[in-house]
Design a protein around this motif. Structure first.
Motif, PDB file in Angstrom:
ATOM      1  N   LEU A 207      38.033 -45.906  37.484  1.00  0.00           N
ATOM      2  CA  LEU A 207      37.917 -45.639  38.916  1.00  0.00           C
ATOM      3  C   LEU A 207      39.226 -45.107  39.488  1.00  0.00           C
ATOM      4  CD1 LEU A 207      35.907 -45.870  41.253  1.00  0.00           C
ATOM      5  CD2 LEU A 207      36.799 -48.154  41.709  1.00  0.00           C
ATOM      6  N   VAL A 208      40.351 -45.554  38.949  1.00  0.00           N
ATOM      7  CA  VAL A 208      41.647 -45.043  39.409  1.00  0.00           C
ATOM      8  C   VAL A 208      41.759 -43.547  39.142  1.00  0.00           C
ATOM      9  CG1 VAL A 208      44.130 -45.096  38.960  1.00  0.00           C
ATOM     10  CG2 VAL A 208      42.888 -47.224  39.241  1.00  0.00           C
ATOM     11  N   LEU A 209      41.385 -43.142  37.952  1.00  0.00           N
ATOM     12  CA  LEU A 209      41.519 -41.742  37.567  1.00  0.00           C
ATOM     13  C   LEU A 209      40.334 -40.889  38.013  1.00  0.00           C
ATOM     14  CD1 LEU A 209      42.939 -42.290  33.963  1.00  0.00           C
ATOM     15  CD2 LEU A 209      44.196 -41.926  36.100  1.00  0.00           C
ATOM     16  N   HIS A 210      39.205 -41.555  38.347  1.00  0.00           N
ATOM     17  CA  HIS A 210      38.018 -40.826  38.829  1.00  0.00           C
ATOM     18  C   HIS A 210      37.503 -41.554  40.074  1.00  0.00           C
ATOM     19  CE1 HIS A 210      38.297 -40.187  34.442  1.00  0.00           C
ATOM     20  NE2 HIS A 210      37.915 -38.953  34.714  1.00  0.00           N
ATOM     21  N   PRO A 211      38.104 -41.322  41.238  1.00  0.00           N
ATOM     22  CA  PRO A 211      37.737 -42.072  42.456  1.00  0.00           C
ATOM     23  C   PRO A 211      36.276 -41.926  42.865  1.00  0.00           C
ATOM     24  CG  PRO A 211      39.813 -40.883  42.749  1.00  0.00           C
ATOM     25  CD  PRO A 211      39.216 -40.384  41.479  1.00  0.00           C
ATOM     26  N   ASP A 212      35.613 -40.861  42.432  1.00  0.00           N
ATOM     27  CA  ASP A 212      34.211 -40.648  42.801  1.00  0.00           C
ATOM     28  C   ASP A 212      33.239 -41.189  41.751  1.00  0.00           C
ATOM     29  OD1 ASP A 212      35.085 -39.345  45.091  1.00  0.00           O
ATOM     30  OD2 ASP A 212      35.185 -37.404  44.074  1.00  0.00           O
ATOM     31  N   ALA A 213      33.688 -42.070  40.880  1.00  0.00           N
ATOM     32  CA  ALA A 213      32.829 -42.600  39.815  1.00  0.00           C
ATOM     33  C   ALA A 213      31.638 -43.351  40.413  1.00  0.00           C
ATOM     34  CB  ALA A 213      33.636 -43.522  38.907  1.00  0.00           C
ATOM     35  N   THR A 214      30.505 -43.249  39.759  1.00  0.00           N
ATOM     36  CA  THR A 214      29.281 -43.912  40.213  1.00  0.00           C
ATOM     37  C   THR A 214      29.116 -45.254  39.504  1.00  0.00           C
ATOM     38  OG1 THR A 214      27.938 -42.852  38.504  1.00  0.00           O
ATOM     39  CG2 THR A 214      28.218 -41.669  40.591  1.00  0.00           C
ATOM     40  N   LEU A 215      28.114 -46.000  39.955  1.00  0.00           N
ATOM     41  CA  LEU A 215      27.834 -47.296  39.329  1.00  0.00           C
ATOM     42  C   LEU A 215      27.464 -47.121  37.866  1.00  0.00           C
ATOM     43  CD1 LEU A 215      27.359 -50.355  39.490  1.00  0.00           C
ATOM     44  CD2 LEU A 215      25.023 -49.866  40.275  1.00  0.00           C
ATOM     45  N   GLU A 216      26.704 -46.085  37.546  1.00  0.00           N
ATOM     46  CA  GLU A 216      26.314 -45.853  36.154  1.00  0.00           C
ATOM     47  C   GLU A 216      27.547 -45.604  35.282  1.00  0.00           C
ATOM     48  OE1 GLU A 216      24.813 -44.613  38.766  1.00  0.00           O
ATOM     49  OE2 GLU A 216      22.976 -45.812  38.575  1.00  0.00           O
ATOM     50  N   ASP A 217      28.540 -44.932  35.832  1.00  0.00           N
ATOM     51  CA  ASP A 217      29.777 -44.713  35.074  1.00  0.00           C
ATOM     52  C   ASP A 217      30.477 -46.031  34.777  1.00  0.00           C
ATOM     53  OD1 ASP A 217      29.322 -41.985  35.224  1.00  0.00           O
ATOM     54  OD2 ASP A 217      30.466 -41.772  37.081  1.00  0.00           O
ATOM     55  N   LEU A 218      30.522 -46.919  35.746  1.00  0.00           N
ATOM     56  CA  LEU A 218      31.246 -48.178  35.577  1.00  0.00           C
ATOM     57  C   LEU A 218      30.482 -49.173  34.700  1.00  0.00           C
ATOM     58  CD1 LEU A 218      32.641 -48.693  39.199  1.00  0.00           C
ATOM     59  CD2 LEU A 218      33.695 -47.549  37.248  1.00  0.00           C
ATOM     60  N   LEU A 219      29.150 -49.057  34.670  1.00  0.00           N
ATOM     61  CA  LEU A 219      28.366 -49.961  33.823  1.00  0.00           C
ATOM     62  C   LEU A 219      28.626 -49.713  32.343  1.00  0.00           C
ATOM     63  CD1 LEU A 219      24.915 -50.117  35.655  1.00  0.00           C
ATOM     64  CD2 LEU A 219      26.675 -51.878  35.525  1.00  0.00           C
ATOM     65  N   ARG A 220      29.178 -48.581  32.004  1.00  0.00           N
ATOM     66  CA  ARG A 220      29.567 -48.347  30.610  1.00  0.00           C
ATOM     67  C   ARG A 220      30.675 -49.289  30.187  1.00  0.00           C
ATOM     68  NH1 ARG A 220      31.469 -42.434  30.325  1.00  0.00           N
ATOM     69  NH2 ARG A 220      31.910 -43.140  28.220  1.00  0.00           N
ATOM     70  N   PHE A 221      31.484 -49.731  31.152  1.00  0.00           N
ATOM     71  CA  PHE A 221      32.610 -50.599  30.837  1.00  0.00           C
ATOM     72  C   PHE A 221      32.306 -52.062  31.137  1.00  0.00           C
ATOM     73  CE2 PHE A 221      34.123 -46.434  32.249  1.00  0.00           C
ATOM     74  CZ  PHE A 221      34.875 -46.038  31.154  1.00  0.00           C
ATOM     75  N   VAL A 222      31.492 -52.339  32.140  1.00  0.00           N
ATOM     76  CA  VAL A 222      31.169 -53.720  32.526  1.00  0.00           C
ATOM     77  C   VAL A 222      29.674 -53.923  32.337  1.00  0.00           C
ATOM     78  CG1 VAL A 222      31.344 -55.470  34.337  1.00  0.00           C
ATOM     79  CG2 VAL A 222      33.021 -53.628  34.230  1.00  0.00           C
ATOM     80  N   PRO A 223      29.229 -54.336  31.163  1.00  0.00           N
ATOM     81  CA  PRO A 223      27.793 -54.493  30.926  1.00  0.00           C
ATOM     82  C   PRO A 223      27.198 -55.721  31.595  1.00  0.00           C
ATOM     83  CG  PRO A 223      29.018 -55.175  28.988  1.00  0.00           C
ATOM     84  CD  PRO A 223      30.025 -54.604  29.943  1.00  0.00           C
ATOM     85  N   GLY A 224      28.029 -56.726  31.912  1.00  0.00           N
ATOM     86  CA  GLY A 224      27.513 -57.942  32.522  1.00  0.00           C
ATOM     87  C   GLY A 224      28.586 -59.002  32.608  1.00  0.00           C
TER      88      GLY A 224
END
Length: 826
Positions: A207-224
């Motif tokens: 998110l720091v390097l891609h401020p416009d990241a979506t939830l789907e992008d972040l779910l790749r890193f935080v699965p649960g």
């Protein structure tokens, strides 16, 4: 006779009682709103930036102010409570101590902020009194308070306006997501689940390097979520709802397996419980269920938990009852399966808000950007001030005789200061600094030191100004600091994520069946061909008879995970689970959950955790599934110390459940195993980036007790990180990931390279191989490698995909930095 005191002369109007008429509804409304605001803002809800409630923030800050660092001795908890209550939090010692205890409990927080010494309680019992326990800051608390002396946050007055306290901590750790929180305010409440630090930081860096990241992008890193007590999360739809809207729910299950508790009786052994559920509560519910006739087939329930072996709850099953069906009953009627409701309410700019995953991360990222920006400005001002003094001192040293003459001929310090400023064109701070100069600084060596310091200050000032003037560079600095925090404080994932229940082999069986009824259920399953699968995240499953998980090129398809081992078998057959200790454990394919048919690639997210199917020792893990029987093809395996062996591991009597496949030396362990015919190539990759492959025919099959033969000649300090079998028809690739050997496993992303296997020339067995990866600055080892059919897929610790770089034809080229740590490649 006593005289009555004289009545003072008072105006008549002051003797009249004053009564003010106030509307009760208006007064109650105003008082209640004031009280509600105080509870919401000052007590019950955390700040979204540092994830702390006011009392928690004051405890951590006061411990830092007292110097109770992790390398200092413990002090009495009562002393800390007294300091916090007297200086910052006048709401009573019990509230402060209760908050401090929670900050120290490893089963409450994923990353404790207080290092407690003594009885800080358990899930079933409360802590000892504060006069009996001791405490100091945990290492993570140092990261939470780092930089407080560099004007990184605003300070506010304490309750009596005599002292200052931080309005928020710098919080180098995303504490709100990592540790979660719970609180009940007036008209609202919060309940947040803990997460894994490495995964959260990876998402925040993205998110720091891609401020416009979506939830789907972040779910790749935080699965649960990643709960402190481990266990399993069953069903991820509610988790995704919470990540999207801030509200959701999920079910947590205990980690349990069936064992022989006596020679004639089986039992259910529970090693991990749902979050905030204690063993005594489970035993109590089991007793109630047995008395109410809701549970049957249970002979006894004993808590054998101790500090050496951890949680161990043994539930003995009566003879004639199917243990898996009893376990399903326990999931239904006891806290072995519990629910967790997520309500992500936190304070943002002083206002309570319900936040999704993107908002939670963005608030913390913005806070860290502001902290680093203010810290950089503070350091810039300090270094500019120091450079100003050093430049003045250099002017004085160049003409020190005249400086001394000016000072000696001055009547007082004020005159000397004025004359120095006029003669040498100095500022007032420079003149004052020269007047306080010690004579021992007037040496040639000191002049060289000052010139070196001046050059270093000029360089440092330029670097700090560049950070303040370039937003991209500032974000890079913040991202690098986040990565360092993850590497320092990160730990591997504890909680297994399951897409659906799947599970026990008789999932969905209700009631308490007798052994005949339990045996009747498996008889309905025909002995059809299937595939037994082991995923990289440690899940076991089998395919349905109409599911084909293997392509023509031999690669295995799977959603959200990679398959570490796939074995063609039948539904009623038995296979062996080969561990890193060289042990083979018999496993029934029928007891593995069946993957549901799907239109796309199958998913193992509903699989059975391998720890529930196989009794593993501490540090032991299953590497591969192997066939059983004397007519089975040979299996090739390799060890960390470079030994290779081909063996038929299943040639054993039918009454044995476990046996050895290789005689290991002390300190050695198996790296990987796979079926290997004489036409295949055996490939070994070492930590110093050497790759060696040679025909499997050079390794003759041996008996189970044999110790193998030399496979690769290792350099001093090197070890084997990958072993694979490549078939002639495979279009294989080599994936190498470089990094730092001293970093904690699973915390560094590393740099990856994907190269065709054909680029590596073959050599003879017991040679050194060829270089497969060129290390860059800061890299000294391969932390992960994979050799197998293309395309290669990488996943994180929770099964989330990690993108690999494109194919690189260079055999000994360097890697490309990855976006997140890689747990497995398949």
């Amino acid at each position: 006779m006593a005289r009555r005191p004289a009545t003072p002369d008072l105006p008549p109007e002051d003797l009249v009682e004053k009564i003010v008429d106030v509307d009760v509804a208006t007064e109650m409304e105003g008082s209640f709103l004031e009280y509600a605001y105080s509870v919401i803002y000052s007590r019950a809800l955390p700040d979204a930036r540092d994830g702390l409630k006011p009392v928690q923030r004051r405890i951590v800050y006061q411990m830092a102010d007292m110097g109770l660092r992790p390398d200092r001795p413990y002090v009495k908890s009562a002393r800390v409570v007294g300091e916090v209550m007297g200086k910052l939090h006048p709401h009573g010692d019990s509230a402060i101590y209760d908050a401090m205890v929670r900050l120290a409990q490893p089963f409450s927080l994923r990353l404790p902020l207080v290092d407690g010494h003594g009885n800080f309680g358990s899930l079933d019992d409360g802590p000892a009194a504060s006069r009996y326990t001791e405490a100091r800051m945990a290492p993570a608390a140092v990261a939470m308070t780092q930089g407080l002396d560099e004007d990184v946050v605003d300070f506010v007055p304490n309750y009596d306006n005599k002292l200052q306290q931080p309005g928020v901590l710098p919080a180098a750790i995303p504490n709100l997501l990592v540790n979660g929180t719970s609180g009940i305010a007036v008209g609202m409440a919060t309940n947040m689940a803990p997460h894994n630090l490495v995964e959260v930081v990876a998402a925040a860096r993205h998110l720091v390097l891609h401020p416009d990241a979506t939830l789907e992008d972040l779910l790749r890193f935080v699965p649960g979520p990643d709960l402190p007590t481990g266990g399993k999360i069953v069903g991820l739809d509610g988790v995704r709802d919470a990540y999207r809207t801030g509200r959701g729910a999920f079910r947590t299950r205990a980690t349990a397996r069936v064992e022989n508790v006596t020679p004639r009786r089986k039992g259910i052994v529970v090693t991990e419980l749902p979050y905030m559920v204690g063993p005594e509560k489970v035993i109590e519910k089991i007793k109630e269920g047995v008395q109410n006739k809701k549970l049957s087939g249970i002979a006894d329930a004993v808590d054998l938990t101790d500090r050496q072996h951890g949680l161990r709850l043994v539930i003995e099953v009566k003879t004639g009852f199917h243990p898996e069906a009893v376990l399903e009953q326990l999931y239904r009627y006891t806290p072995l399966e519990d629910s967790f409701s997520i309500n992500n309410v936190a304070l943002v700019d002083g206002q309570p808000r319900t936040l999704g995953l993107v908002d939670l991360l963005r608030v913390w990222v913005d806070h860290r950007l502001e902290v680093v920006r203010r810290r950089t400005s503070y350091r810039l001002a300090k270094r500019q001030e120091r450079l100003h003094l050093v430049e003045g001192l250099l002017v004085a040293i160049l003409d020190i005789d005249e400086v001394i003459q000016v000072i000696r001929t001055s009547d007082d310090a004020e005159t000397a200061r004025t004359r120095l400023r006029s003669v040498f064109d100095l500022s007032e701070p420079q003149a004052e600094y020269i007047l306080e100069l010690r004579l021992r600084r007037l040496t040639r060596f000191s002049r060289l030191e000052l010139e070196r310091e001046r050059d270093e200050l000029v360089e440092e000032i330029a670097r700090l100004q560049a950070i303040l003037g370039d937003d991209a560079l500032l974000r890079t600095v913040v991202s690098d600091e986040m990565a360092e925090v993850a590497a320092t404080y990160g730990t591997p994932r504890r909680t297994v994520l399951l897409e659906h229940a799947g599970g026990t082999g008789l999932a969905g069986v209700a009631g308490a069946p007798t052994s005949a009824k339990a045996a009747a259920a498996p008889l309905e399953i025909p002995d059809t061909p299937c595939w037994a699968l082991l995923s990289a995240t440690g899940l076991l499953a089998r395919t349905a008879e109409d599911v084909e998980p293997v392509r023509g090129d031999g690669t295995v398809r799977s959603r959200h995970d990679v398959v570490a081992s796939a074995l063609a078998t039948t539904a009623r057959a038995e296979v062996g689970a080969l561990t890193n200790r060289g042990r083979v454990v018999r496993l029934s394919v029928l007891e593995l959950p069946t993957m549901p048919p799907t239109d796309g690639p199958p998913s193992l997210s509903g699989g059975l955790p391998v720890g529930e199917a196989v009794a593993l020792e501490t540090g032991e893990r299953v590497l591969a599934l192997v066939p059983l029987g004397a007519d089975a093809p040979p299996v090739a395996l390799a060890t960390v110390q470079g030994v290779v062996k081909r063996v038929v591991p299943g040639d054993v009597p039918a009454n044995r459940d476990t046996w050895e496949a290789i005689g290991l030396r002390d300190g050695d362990e198996v790296v990987a195993a796979a079926l290997a015919s004489d036409e295949d190539e055996l490939v070994l990759v070492s930590s110093d980036s050497s790759l060696l492959h040679f025909p499997a025919s050079q390794v003759r099959p041996q008996g189970r007790a044999a110790g193998g033969m030399a496979g690769i000649n290792l350099a001093a300090g090197a070890r084997v990180v990958e072993f694979a079998v490549v078939r002639p028809q495979d279009d294989a690739v080599v994936v190498t990931v470089s990094g730092t050997s001293t970093a904690l496993p699973g915390t560094q992303a590393g740099a990856a390279k994907v190269t065709p296997f054909s680029a590596y020339p073959g050599k003879g067995r017991a040679t050194g191989g060829v270089r497969s990866h060129r290390f860059l600055k800061g890299e000294d080892a391969l932390i992960l490698a994979h050799v197998g059919p293309a395309p290669a897929r990488a996943t994180g610790a929770g099964g989330q995909p990690v993108d690999l770089p494109p194919l690189d034809e260079r055999r000994d080229g360097s890697g490309v930095p990855l976006a997140a740590p890689v747990h497995a490649i398949g």
